[in-house]
Scaffold this active site. Structure first.
Site, PDB file in Angstrom:
ATOM      1  N   LYS A   1       0.830  -1.213   0.000  1.00 21.08           N
ATOM      2  CA  LYS A   1       0.000   0.000   0.000  1.00 21.08           C
ATOM      3  C   LYS A   1       0.855   1.249   0.000  1.00 21.08           C
ATOM      4  O   LYS A   1       0.504   2.247  -0.631  1.00 21.08           O
ATOM      5  CB  LYS A   1      -0.947  -0.006   1.196  1.00 21.08           C
ATOM      6  CG  LYS A   1      -2.075  -0.988   1.000  1.00 21.08           C
ATOM      7  CD  LYS A   1      -3.130  -0.863   2.062  1.00 21.08           C
ATOM      8  CE  LYS A   1      -4.217  -1.897   1.834  1.00 21.08           C
ATOM      9  NZ  LYS A   1      -4.778  -2.393   3.095  1.00 21.08           N
TER      10      LYS A   1
ATOM     11  N   LYS B   1      -5.672 -12.971  -7.300  1.00 25.41           N
ATOM     12  CA  LYS B   1      -6.861 -13.240  -6.489  1.00 25.41           C
ATOM     13  C   LYS B   1      -7.985 -12.265  -6.801  1.00 25.41           C
ATOM     14  O   LYS B   1      -7.763 -11.220  -7.409  1.00 25.41           O
ATOM     15  CB  LYS B   1      -6.498 -13.159  -5.009  1.00 25.41           C
ATOM     16  CG  LYS B   1      -6.123 -11.770  -4.526  1.00 25.41           C
ATOM     17  CD  LYS B   1      -6.167 -11.710  -3.001  1.00 25.41           C
ATOM     18  CE  LYS B   1      -6.099 -10.257  -2.549  1.00 25.41           C
ATOM     19  NZ  LYS B   1      -6.398 -10.055  -1.148  1.00 25.41           N
TER      20      LYS B   1
ATOM     21  N   LYS C   1     -11.273  -6.174  -4.954  1.00 24.75           N
ATOM     22  CA  LYS C   1     -11.987  -5.001  -5.455  1.00 24.75           C
ATOM     23  C   LYS C   1     -11.078  -4.142  -6.331  1.00 24.75           C
ATOM     24  O   LYS C   1     -11.459  -3.704  -7.406  1.00 24.75           O
ATOM     25  CB  LYS C   1     -12.498  -4.175  -4.285  1.00 24.75           C
ATOM     26  CG  LYS C   1     -13.579  -3.195  -4.659  1.00 24.75           C
ATOM     27  CD  LYS C   1     -14.159  -2.548  -3.427  1.00 24.75           C
ATOM     28  CE  LYS C   1     -13.170  -1.633  -2.745  1.00 24.75           C
ATOM     29  NZ  LYS C   1     -13.063  -0.301  -3.327  1.00 24.75           N
TER      30      LYS C   1
END
Ligand code: TRP
Length: 358
Positions: A114, A221, A224
């Site tokens: 992130k 995977k 969103k």
């Protein structure tokens, strides 16, 4: 004494099939076992680490509570609550942070991911080199910022778990490192103060491995941010369309040919949602070079809908029932705070900040 189960999901949007198969379905099964004291919550404070729009955050919390209930979590059997309704959590977070190293936090995979995104550093999949993130953060050359909340995400998650003395934390594979940190913080606290206070929690997978639910775009995977999701509230038509568009290849050319990743992924999904004889049927067809991906996708879409359509319908009903949602969350907050406030006052005592004048 019943073993304690606890888990949560960040309210960053509608829940997708990955959230369901990786987490929520396990929550419901554990609740149904009837042998645990279970806590399931919405991690809205964690969602703040990526600075969502306040109105969107609010709507997401409501929506996910409704999805929890629609999927089968039952407020009479489990404690269902919103993280920010338990003020003991942020207080314990402050206390526990005193024993957490910024280095170990900076080395966490989720943080590096992130932080790189926030800093605009391109991800280098090969090398496990942390210096780019560290240099950008400590160096004063850039005006980009990684917020301290993102860094201390694992402390907050550890507190969610430790404040309820959870034994089992059903989470997906991507959360295992956070769980490992939680155990480390618990051990460190215990050994620093010479107490056997916090328990070391474990993941829980009903004997299997933690599942990684693949997306529909051929690799990686379901997530969103990956834009490859099937949402629990997708309408039948939209869902079928998404599945039919999933990436495939031109098909096997020789018997028993190994599967390419996109095909492997479709089979992984099939195994998660379809009956064993269905999986068997398509596996044999693949191995004999007789597979028609269109048929496989049609079957897959119908088997997904068998799971999601009833959840979608119940979500729609519950979502607008303000009174019911309020009742559930009020009761949940009270129950969650009971143990949390006891833990907090014991920790204050252990750490030496109980007021001496009282
Ligand atoms: N980090 C988890 C996720 O992104 C959410 C979470 C927050 C959580 N606190 C937790 C999960 C405590 C289990 C236990 O999915």
């Amino acid at each position: 004494m019943k073993k304690i189960v606890l888990s949560g999901i960040r309210p960053t949007g509608q829940l997708h099939l990955g959230n369901y198969l990786g987490a929520l379905q396990k929550f419901v099964r554990m609740q149904q076992e009837g042998i645990y004291d279970s806590f399931f919550f919405i991690a809205d404070l964690h969602a703040l680490t990526t600075q969502p729009d306040p109105a969107v955050l609010h709507a997401n919390v409501r929506h996910i509570v409704a999805e929890y209930l629609a999927a089968g979590l039952d407020p009479e059997k489990s404690t269902i609550f919103v993280q920010s309704d338990v003020p003991e959590i942020p207080e314990l977070y402050l206390l526990l942070n005193m024993h957490v190293g910024i280095g170990e936090l900076m080395r966490t995979a989720a943080f590096k991911d992130k932080a790189r995104k926030q800093l605009g550093i391109t991800v280098n999949k090969e090398g496990d080199d942390d210096s780019d993130v560290a240099r950008e953060i400590i160096g004063n050359e850039s005006n980009k910022r990684v917020n301290a909340g993102l860094l201390t995400y694992p402390t907050l998650m550890a507190v969610d778990i430790l404040i309820q003395h959870a034994d089992f934390v059903p989470v997906g594979k991507d959360q295992e490192q956070h769980l490992e940190l939680t155990r480390r913080f618990a051990r460190r606290f215990n050994s620093f103060y010479g107490v056997e206070y916090f328990k070391e929690p474990e993941n829980f997978n009903f004997g299997g491995k933690p599942v990684k639910v693949p997306g529909l775009d051929g690799s990686g995977k379901m997530g969103k941010s990956e834009g490859n999701c099937i949402y629990l509230v997708d309408e039948d038509k939209a869902l079928r369309k998404k599945v039919m568009r999933a990436v495939t290849d031109s098909g096997p050319t020789e018997p028993n040919q190994p599967m390419a990743e996109p095909i492997e992924n479709l089979f992984t999904l099939l195994k998660l949602v379809s009956a064993p004889d269905v999986v068997e049927h398509f596996t044999t067809a693949y191995n004999n070079c007789e597979i028609r991906y269109g048929d496989l996708k049609k079957q897959l879409a119908e088997d997904i809908l068998k799971i999601t359509a009833p959840i979608r319908e119940r979500t729609r009903e519950i979502e607008n029932d303000d009174e019911y949602l309020a009742r559930v969350l009020k009761q949940g907050a009270e129950q969650a705070r009971e143990r949390a406030s006891k833990t907090l006052s014991e920790v204050r005592q252990i750490m030496g900040i109980t007021p001496f004048w009282k």
